[in-house]
Design a protein around this motif. Structure first.
Motif, mmCIF file in Angstrom:
data_model
loop_
_atom_site.group_PDB
_atom_site.id
_atom_site.type_symbol
_atom_site.label_atom_id
_atom_site.label_comp_id
_atom_site.label_asym_id
_atom_site.label_seq_id
_atom_site.Cartn_x
_atom_site.Cartn_y
_atom_site.Cartn_z
ATOM 1 N N THR A 367 0.833 -1.191 0.000
ATOM 2 C CA THR A 367 0.000 0.000 0.000
ATOM 3 C C THR A 367 0.871 1.246 0.000
ATOM 4 O O THR A 367 2.088 1.178 0.212
ATOM 5 C CB THR A 367 -0.927 0.012 1.234
ATOM 6 O OG1 THR A 367 -0.115 0.089 2.413
ATOM 7 C CG2 THR A 367 -1.779 -1.246 1.288
ATOM 8 N N GLN A 401 2.109 -1.591 -6.349
ATOM 9 C CA GLN A 401 1.245 -0.913 -5.386
ATOM 10 C C GLN A 401 -0.186 -1.389 -5.549
ATOM 11 O O GLN A 401 -0.651 -1.660 -6.664
ATOM 12 C CB GLN A 401 1.328 0.601 -5.571
ATOM 13 C CG GLN A 401 0.600 1.396 -4.489
ATOM 14 C CD GLN A 401 0.821 2.880 -4.621
ATOM 15 O OE1 GLN A 401 1.705 3.308 -5.353
ATOM 16 N NE2 GLN A 401 0.032 3.672 -3.917
ATOM 17 N N LEU A 402 -0.886 -1.470 -4.432
ATOM 18 C CA LEU A 402 -2.267 -1.946 -4.430
ATOM 19 C C LEU A 402 -3.153 -0.996 -5.230
ATOM 20 O O LEU A 402 -2.976 0.218 -5.209
ATOM 21 C CB LEU A 402 -2.774 -2.051 -2.989
ATOM 22 C CG LEU A 402 -4.042 -2.881 -2.754
ATOM 23 C CD1 LEU A 402 -3.807 -4.334 -3.113
ATOM 24 C CD2 LEU A 402 -4.485 -2.755 -1.301
ATOM 25 N N ASN A 403 -4.096 -1.591 -5.961
ATOM 26 C CA ASN A 403 -5.064 -0.871 -6.801
ATOM 27 C C ASN A 403 -4.391 -0.120 -7.944
ATOM 28 O O ASN A 403 -4.931 0.862 -8.454
ATOM 29 C CB ASN A 403 -5.902 0.109 -5.962
ATOM 30 C CG ASN A 403 -6.706 -0.588 -4.881
ATOM 31 O OD1 ASN A 403 -7.157 -1.725 -5.065
ATOM 32 N ND2 ASN A 403 -6.868 0.060 -3.740
ATOM 33 N N THR A 404 -3.211 -0.558 -8.338
ATOM 34 C CA THR A 404 -2.538 0.003 -9.508
ATOM 35 C C THR A 404 -2.102 -1.143 -10.411
ATOM 36 O O THR A 404 -1.994 -2.286 -9.976
ATOM 37 C CB THR A 404 -1.306 0.842 -9.122
ATOM 38 O OG1 THR A 404 -0.375 0.006 -8.419
ATOM 39 C CG2 THR A 404 -1.709 2.024 -8.261
ATOM 40 N N LYS A 405 -1.870 -0.805 -11.651
ATOM 41 C CA LYS A 405 -1.429 -1.799 -12.618
ATOM 42 C C LYS A 405 0.046 -1.585 -12.931
ATOM 43 O O LYS A 405 0.486 -0.442 -13.098
ATOM 44 C CB LYS A 405 -2.254 -1.705 -13.909
ATOM 45 C CG LYS A 405 -3.723 -2.074 -13.734
ATOM 46 C CD LYS A 405 -4.449 -2.013 -15.068
ATOM 47 C CE LYS A 405 -5.918 -2.402 -14.908
ATOM 48 N NZ LYS A 405 -6.641 -2.342 -16.194
#
Length: 617
Positions: A367, A401-405
């Motif tokens: 995160t 990173q979380l919620n990223t590509k």
């Protein structure tokens, strides 16, 4: 045993003197304390470290003999006095010296008083509005004492991709690669020029506690600092988080990522640093007959552990096996349908060992608060025999990173036709910064149905490998339009807001490998005249075939961007005129024609005896 501080981190041991027993856990000399040199006052302690207080024996005065001590009661025996030889290793085992310079508050480019210095990213007088006007940072990194083995560094940069641009500040820990660095010091004041603190009625008690002992600012300070930090360890856990480069901790030690250190041999003591993407290869010499007992060849060595979500915490993140690929002796690979199986190395009778770890790939999710949320690993298990020694192992770790590509690849390794060219920027002293958005990389103007340049400004299309492209638009201008303003508008339409500086040579070039990126060469082609405006923007990409004839890989070797300008003639054909704007991309294959090579025919070096043709000759 008295300790005298000489320089930094050096102790001079003097002969043992009679010790006064009865001091709690220590032995003290009854000789007088050394006086400071004439003309020099006591040294002020560092702002980051509390003053060290030495225990005082009752009845022990300067220059006097130790007072006799009454024996302790039988029910509470006095602890034995620690010998100096035993106390010295404990002191040296303490933490390293704390920096005396706060790099976050240090700014070497702040020259104007109460004013913002241009491009000085550490100037406290600059506001967010000022930072948005900066083009770069004149000082990118500020460090403390370079002689320390570990020190803090303040890193400044400008995020030009943000709207408006903003300053990025990071405080990281840097490790000194030199083997001659300071790990522990017994004289903190030697690290900087600190003015002596004059005794006053307010600070006299604190200075007395610091300088009343036989030795001061010595190894005892390290122990006292360790003890003072111990009660705060629980508070530190509540706010702990991973920072860049910090080793990823596990339940037993740290996450191991074997790598070649001194030689090509794998070293299992290499820790994986947080946010440090790595891809290494190393060799390992093993005994095939003992492959089932070698830990580095088993899946359990890399997956049978739990990662700490944050340092020194009790929250664990299990490592899950994502994929398992089996490699045969011939090199062919097969992906298993299930990853829930545990395949351990096994030695067969025919001098062959199966299920040997040949490749490990970690994928860590985190995160923005520096907490690890998930961890996965992929294995390549192969079959080896004695002819393949030493075996080659590959290890890779990536952080997402979380919620990223993650940034998508355009080939592995060479470019694939139809995939976008990977491009980015390179700030001074760092790697390539690449946008995760495809439209934020190498793009050209996208044509529209109305062909209006002002309507399509900012509308871009990515440059695809192997596809020659051309686009254009029309710009209507008036006779009283300012030439320089018109030229800037057209150039922004052709190049876009953030035209990249580097293009990846391969489809899988890593951002930290700067040598695998090709700089974009800018060319200006213009005519001589008063008012020159750009009318064409041509991107030329030269690529070649790389590798074997069986499976050649596409590699970009040169990228050039040419701006063609023309003279805007001042005519009186009306109040409006139309200018045609064009943009194009051309791919040129510069590969040398491949020619198969063959080995030279062997020569027969035959020598006949001198009487071979006897009796004819």
């Amino acid at each position: 045993m008295a300790a005298v501080a000489l320089g930094v981190g050096i102790l001079l041991l003097l002969p043992l003197l009679p010790a006064a027993k009865g001091v709690s856990g220590q032995s003290r000399s009854a000789t007088a304390a050394p006086q400071p040199p004439a003309g020099s006052g006591p040294t002020a302690p560092s702002a980051r470290e509390p003053p060290a207080a030495s225990p005082t024996a009752p009845g022990l005065g300067l220059g006097s003999s130790p007072a006799p001590q009454s024996p302790p009661p039988p029910e509470t025996p006095a602890p034995p006095a620690a010998s100096p030889a035993a106390a010295a290793p404990e002191a040296r085992a303490g933490p390293g010296p704390a920096p005396v310079t706060d790099v976050a508050a240090l700014c070497v480019c702040d020259l104007l008083v109460a004013q913002c210095d241009v491009n000085c990213c550490c100037d406290p007088d600059c506001s967010a509005a000022d930072f948005s006007l900066f083009t770069t940072c004149s000082v990118h990194i500020v460090t403390g004492d370079s002689q320390l083995c570990s020190q803090e560094a303040a890193i400044y940069s400008i995020d030009v991709a943000a709207h408006p641009p903003e300053r990025i500040f990071k405080l990281v820990d840097q490790n000194n690669p030199s083997i001659f660095c300071i790990h522990a010091t017994n004289y903190k004041q030697a690290l900087s020029f600190i003015p002596p603190e004059m005794p006053t009625s307010q600070n006299f008690d604190s200075l007395l506690k610091q300088f009343e002992g036989v030795t001061f600012s010595a190894e005892s300070d390290v122990l006292l600092n360790t003890e003072s930090d111990a009660p705060n360890s629980s508070d530190a856990n509540e706010t702990a988080r991973y920072e860049y480069g910090v080793p990823v901790q596990t339940a037993d030690a740290f996450l191991r990522l074997p790598a070649p250190l001194v030689s090509s041999q794998c070293s299992d003591a290499n820790p994986a640093g947080f946010l440090v993407n790595q891809a290494v290869k190393c060799s390992r010499m093993i005994n095939v007959g003992n492959c089932n007992t070698t830990q580095a060849l088993s899946m359990l060595f890399y997956a049978n552990s739990s990662i700490l979500a944050v340092p020194k915490s009790s929250q664990m993140v299990n490592i899950t096996v994502q994929t398992i690929t089996i490699q045969s002796l011939s090199g062919t690979r097969t992906l298993l349908n299930s990853s829930d199986v545990l395949l351990l190395p096994k030695y067969l009778d025919d001098q062959v060992c199966i299920n040997v770890v040949l490749g490990v790939s970690y994928s860590i999710m985190y995160t923005d608060a520096g907490e690890i949320t998930a961890a996965a690993v992929s294995f390549v298990l192969g079959t080896i025999n004695n002819t393949m020694l030493p075996i080659q192992q590959s290890f890779e770790i990536t952080f997402t990173q979380l919620n990223t590509k993650p940034v998508p690849l355009s080939g592995n390794p060479g470019y694939v036709i139809g995939l976008p060219l990977r491009a980015g920027f390179r700030p001074p002293g760092s790697g390539i910064i690449q946008s995760t958005n495809t439209y934020g990389q190498l793009t050209i103007l996208q044509s529209s149905s109305n062909q209006d340049c002002l309507a399509v400004e900012g509308v871009r299309t990515p440059v695809l490998f192997g596809y020659n492209m051309i686009s254009g638009c029309k710009l209507r201008i008036t006779a009283n339009t300012e030439c320089q303003l018109l030229a800037n508008i057209i150039l922004n339409v052709l190049k876009g807001q953030n035209f990249p500086e580097y293009v990846a040579s391969f489809g899988n070039s890593q951002a930290q490998d700067v040598l695998d990126w090709v700089p974009v060469t800018h060319i200006q082609s213009s005519e001589q005249g008063v008012c020159q405006i750009p009318v064409s923007f041509e991107i030329e990409v030269k690529w070649s075939k790389y590798g074997s004839l069986v499976n050649p890989q596409a590699k970009i070797v040169n990228v050039s961007a040419t701006v063609i300008t023309t003279i805007l003639a001042q005519t009186n054909f009306g109040s409006e005129r139309t200018v045609q704007i064009a943009s194009s991309v051309t791919f040129i294959d510069v590969s040398t024609p491949a020619e198969p090579g063959y080995k030279a025919q062997p020569t027969i070096d035959a020598k006949l005896p001198f009487d071979f043709f006897f009796p004819f000759v």
